[in-house]
Enzyme design. Structure first.
Site, PDB file in Angstrom:
ATOM      1  CE  LYS A   1      -2.595  10.849   2.714  1.00 52.13           C
ATOM      2  NZ  LYS A   1      -3.130  10.116   1.561  1.00 52.13           N
TER       3      LYS A   1
ATOM      4  CG  HIS B   1      -2.134  -0.829   1.095  1.00 54.66           C
ATOM      5  ND1 HIS B   1      -3.265  -0.436   0.415  1.00 54.66           N
ATOM      6  CD2 HIS B   1      -2.396  -2.083   1.547  1.00 54.66           C
ATOM      7  CE1 HIS B   1      -4.175  -1.391   0.467  1.00 54.66           C
ATOM      8  NE2 HIS B   1      -3.672  -2.408   1.146  1.00 54.66           N
TER       9      HIS B   1
ATOM     10  CB  THR C   1     -10.250   4.982  -1.895  1.00 58.25           C
ATOM     11  OG1 THR C   1      -9.932   5.304  -0.540  1.00 58.25           O
ATOM     12  CG2 THR C   1      -9.562   3.696  -2.292  1.00 58.25           C
TER      13      THR C   1
ATOM     14  CE  LYS D   1     -14.024   6.278  -0.095  1.00 59.76           C
ATOM     15  NZ  LYS D   1     -13.110   6.311   1.060  1.00 59.76           N
TER      16      LYS D   1
END
Length: 857
Positions: free
Chosen positions: A576, A379, A678, A682
């Site tokens: 991020k 991951h 993910t 969404k």
């Protein structure tokens, strides 16, 4: 509740994915609800609290699951299919009530029943605690996968730990993150069923005795693992699978020495130490922390789970009569174990220990069985996230497992030598044991060597694993490596969280998309349908009004619902790049201040996410965002053109409110650092447009929807690598871009916190001197990309067409598709869309006889 054109109750009474509230069902729900209020909770309507009503409703809904749950497990016992075991240290389940009602088709009946009883079902749903047994994407993916495995009719089990305290509750106090314990079980959990009859021993410490070629692990300390089962219902197929979470329990024996010394209290306190193993979830995401308790948690889960798997294998209807079962020849044909990252990688040496030391198999036969059974999902590519356990820690806590790992490594390196003779450096790189500095075991290497399949979670991520991170292993065993792009369950992430959009889709193309998400491509034919576009716009505006109402209530901030809702919600981490987002809204602020009368597309920027408690830089990023928000939100020159909102305590339940209201989704990680994402899926499914880099699943999203329907900026993976080779000098970008220079100078000078002007100097220092994620290199292109998004937002019709294109292109990103690929290409099982027979209450004799034979539950 927000004032919206149509009440939620009226909408939920309509024929939609929520089902029709049939009169007999409503009557039955009311009757069962009152029975549980009376007999289970021992209350009447005069003294019952809202929480009592929630529990009564939860028990009512669970009653609808029980027959299906028992029947499903009996079906597996009778047919003996290959079973899939998903091992994960995290399950970010969120709330269960509304999801269960949706999946078994009783939401309309429950809603109408509560309405007739004078209760608001949404108020009751809000009482439920989130099951926050995960940090972020990895744990939420595991939850989506369980939903899909049940919906696809797979004989699947999720195994994990029942943490007494989940991911901490985040409070923002004066701009600082404060962590509070998440005591999610304090009122009880109506969904779980304790199974003390299946309690299993787990061993720690001790020593190894060798007799000839046989080894025995002795003088161990025992902790018991008690299972708690939760039902996982498939979507309207009468299948209910099981998630089994282990809780640590101390052995019943007390230390008699303390009794003899008169220290009863100490005896009890020592007993409780064992139970700390399942006390709390480690709140670290993408960072490895080599703590003893974490190692114990990982082994505790796999040791209990493997005992359970082998018990079920041996006691199956056919296996109990089959002597081949005792030799384990058919084990890989009946069992598939998926390791969700390296956290459960100790399953490999544990399975070897059981097969060799306890079952008496030869090493070669045990290794063949183990490799065919286990598969590993990676991951992350971040080096600080890869698990490496110190040898001295393993030697003390799991001495036999360390011996087995050394043996696996020795045999593995023999194979490497045969394939690449004379390549000493390759031996060093591929060893499971890292010798430099403190001797450590590389758990990713162990997982690769001990698995028959290794997969990344997006195409680019899997390519990076093959070309870079695990290049040596790929060259040796290319057939092991696969890609399985992540997905999300459309039940929770569209039908449940965005009922207005779900109804609009059902009106046009029917309901089949709920289990075959690629059906959404039919929406492409309605892109030019003005009526459909208007419906989509209305649904989005209603969702924005709801979120605005929530923000006003929770934070006292009034936001402009006509503004673009620009949202970045995820764990706070440097890779991020929430800081890049921060630089953008500082730039927007400076532009407004320079020329207040210039045209400006109003924005409401929302950022949410938790920082690991020990991650200083992530906490500084939160402080900076909150400090900038204070300045911008209180500047009368800015007014409602720009607002910054920090969404406190971001979690699954808050995501269900935020995602349907988003106009623009920020997916801006440095190319090559986000494995998949993910959240991006969404937002796409709910009609938000993406501003992002060519990273993770963004690349495949762009392929599906076309480059004209996504806002892409920044360096590619190849360009990042080239910049790394050349050498990255942030000062070059700082000196040549005046807007960027102004932003960093403001951060550095204390402009956003004049009471403590030095507070953010370290943030500026990281950006200019120690930035591993190249923010300043992507800044200029990011600003231009945001300008393109603003320009497009002013063209409502074109923006809506892009949004519909996003929704219509989401089919690939269903977790049903992902799980179907795992099933066929890794686990060797075939998904089934067939429904099990409709449930009925089991007869007494079925419960007594079949229940004794069948211990699946």
């Amino acid at each position: 509740m927000s004032a919206i054109p149509q009440s939620d109750h009226e909408r939920r009474k309509q024929i939609s994915v929520r089902g029709i509230a049939q009169v007999e069902n409503v009557t039955n729900v009311k009757k069962t609800f009152n029975r549980h209020l009376h007999y289970t909770l021992v209350k009447d309507r005069n003294v019952a609290t809202p929480r009592d009503y929630f529990f009564a409703l939860a028990h009512t809904v669970r009653d609808h699951l029980v027959s299906r749950w028992i029947r499903t497990q009996q079906h597996y016992y009778e047919n003996d299919p290959k079973r899939v075991y998903y091992l994960s240290l995290e399950y970010y389940m969120g709330r269960t009530l509304s999801n269960t009602m949706l999946n078994i088709g009783i939401q309309g009946a429950c809603d109408e029943a509560m309405y007739q009883l004078g209760l608001d079902i949404e108020d009751l749903e809000d009482i439920e605690e989130d099951a926050g047994l995960g940090n972020g994407g990895l744990g939420r993916l595991a939850a989506c996968f369980l939903d899909s495995m049940a919906t696809l009719g797979l004989a699947a089990y999720g195994y994990g730990i029942r943490y007494e305290y989940g991911i901490f509750a985040q409070k923002i106090k004066n701009g600082d993150q404060v962590e509070e314990p998440d005591d999610w079980l304090r009122f009880g959990n109506p969904w779980e069923k304790a199974r003390p009859e299946y309690m299993l021993p787990v061993n720690f410490y001790g020593r190894v005795e060798c007799t000839g070629e046989r080894a025995k692990w002795v003088d161990t300390q025992i902790v018991f693992a008690m299972p708690y089962d939760s039902p996982i219902p498939g979507f309207r197929n009468n299948v209910v699978n099981t998630m089994r979470l282990w809780s640590a329990k101390s052995p019943n024996s007390f230390n008699l020495r303390f009794f003899n010394d008169g220290d009863y209290i100490q005896a009890v306190c020592d007993r409780n130490l064992a139970e700390n193993i399942s006390r709390v979830l480690y709140p670290n995401d993408n960072f490895f922390e080599g703590k003893e308790l974490r190692l114990k948690q990982e082994y505790f889960m796999v040791a209990a789970t493997l005992q359970d798997i082998i018990r079920r294998f041996k006691s199956s209807k056919f296996g109990s009569r089959d002597p081949v079962r005792t030799s384990f020849e058919t084990f890989p044909e009946k069992v598939s174990i998926q390791l969700n990252d390296t956290h459960p990688a100790l399953a490999i040496p544990e399975l070897m220990r059981i097969l060799v030391d306890i079952e008496g198999l030869t090493w070669d036969k045990a290794w063949e069985i183990s490799c065919k059974t286990c598969a590993y999902t990676n991951h992350t590519v971040l080096p600080e996230a890869l698990e490496r356990w110190p040898v001295h820690l393993l030697e003390r806590i799991l001495p036999r497992h360390l011996q087995i790992i050394f043996e696996i490594n020795a045999r593995h390196l023999e194979e490497v030598t045969k394939r690449f003779p004379g390549d000493i450096d390759r031996l060093r790189r591929m060893s499971l044991v890292e010798e430099e500095g403190e001797k450590r075991i590389n758990m990713a290497h162990l997982a690769i060597v001990g698995a028959h399949a290794v997969n990344g979670v997006a195409k680019i991520h899997s390519d990076i694993l093959k070309k870079d991170i695990f290049k040596d292993f790929y060259e040796m065993n290319p057939e092991k490596f696969q890609n399985k792009t992540n997905g999300i369950t459309p039940r929770r992430w569209l039908a449940l969280c965005n009922p207005g959009l779900a109804d609009a889709i059902v009106d046009r193309i029917g309901e089949s998309w709920l289990t075959h998400l690629d059906e959404l491509k039919k929406l492409s034919s309605f892109i030019n349908d003005r009526g459909f576009r208007r419906t989509i716009q209305t649904v989005k505006q209603e969702n924005k009004m709801k979120l605005a109402s929530y923000i006003l209530k929770e934070y006292g901030i009034t936001i402009n619902t006509a503004s673009m809702f620009d949202i970045q919600v995820k764990r706070i981490h440097e890779y991020k790049r929430q800081l890049l987002n921060c630089l953008h809204f500082i730039t927007m602020y400076n532009r407004i201040k320079r020329n207040p009368s210039a045209p400006f597309v109003p924005r409401t920027v929302m950022i949410g996410g938790k920082a690991a408690p020990g991650y200083y830089m992530a906490k500084q990023i939160i402080r900076l965002i909150c400090a900038v928000a204070r300045v911008i939100n209180n500047d009368p020159v800015v007014g409602d053109k720009l607002k910054i909102v920090y969404l406190e305590n971001y979690r699954v339940t808050l995501a269900e409110k935020v995602i349907p209201a988003a106009d623009l989704s920020q997916q801006i990680s440095t190319a090559g650092t986000e494995a998949s994402g993910t959240g991006n899926m969404k937002f796409m499914l709910n009609g938000a447009l993406t501003c992002g880099t060519l990273d993770g699943a963004n690349i495949e999203m762009r392929e599906e929807m076309g480059p004209e329907n996504i806002f892409i900026f920044g360096m590619t993976v190849e360009e990042v690598e080239e910049l790394k080779r050349k050498g990255y000098n942030a000062w070059d970008y700082y000196n040549k871009n005046s807007e960027l220079k102004q932003c960093i100078d403001q951060i550095n000078s204390g402009f956003f916190n004049p009471h403590n002007p030095d507070q953010f100097k370290d943030v500026a220092n990281v950006l200019l001197n120690h930035d591993r994620f190249y923010l300043l290199a992507d800044y200029e292109d990011y600003i231009k990309c945001q300008e393109r998004a603003s320009d497009m937002y002013t063209n409502t019709e074109e923006w809506t067409k892009m949004a519909i294109n996003n929704i219509a292109s989401s089919g690939k990103f269903s977790s049903d598709r992902t799980i179907s690929e795992y099933a066929r290409e890794i686990w060797g099982v075939e998904p089934s869309w067939e429904k099990l027979p409709a449930p009925h209450e089991p007869k007494e004799e079925e419960n007594s006889t079949e229940g004794k034979k069948n211990d699946k539950k």
